[in-house]
Design an enzyme around this catalytic site. Sequence first.
Site, PDB file in Angstrom:
ATOM      1  N   CYS A 191      27.527 -12.061   1.290  1.00  0.00           N
ATOM      2  CA  CYS A 191      27.509 -13.514   1.095  1.00  0.00           C
ATOM      3  C   CYS A 191      26.038 -13.931   1.019  1.00  0.00           C
ATOM      4  O   CYS A 191      25.190 -13.138   0.642  1.00  0.00           O
ATOM      5  CB  CYS A 191      28.267 -14.223   2.208  1.00  0.00           C
ATOM      6  N   TYR A 192      25.721 -15.157   1.378  1.00  0.00           N
ATOM      7  CA  TYR A 192      24.332 -15.629   1.334  1.00  0.00           C
ATOM      8  C   TYR A 192      23.473 -15.000   2.426  1.00  0.00           C
ATOM      9  O   TYR A 192      22.420 -14.443   2.158  1.00  0.00           O
ATOM     10  CB  TYR A 192      24.275 -17.154   1.486  1.00  0.00           C
TER      11      TYR A 192
END
Length: 106
Positions: free
Chosen positions: A64-65
């Site tokens: 993810c981020y």
Amino acid sequence: MDSFECIDIPRAETLIASGAVIVDIRDPQSYQQNHIKDAIHLSNETLHDFIQSADMDTAVIVCCYHGFSSQSAANFLVQQGFDEVYSLDGGFELWQASRPEQCANR
């Protein structure tokens, strides 16, 4: 594996070299802008097809981020029957900062 494991970038690289699949759960625009080479974009729209076509025995690394949202997604994949699931510590942001040459749009 009854649960997922959080892993660092060197461990992820080793797993990818051994055939692990990396899935990127960030929003479509962020994924299109840049992602880890060979990462599969996984969204609500593509999740069903991914689960149907995936080899449940192949290791999956969720990105993810920053490495937080990927933990929930990794847990979900474990619940769907995947045998070996990992969450990437630091997410794409850390990967891009430390391994820009391994990103699709460097």
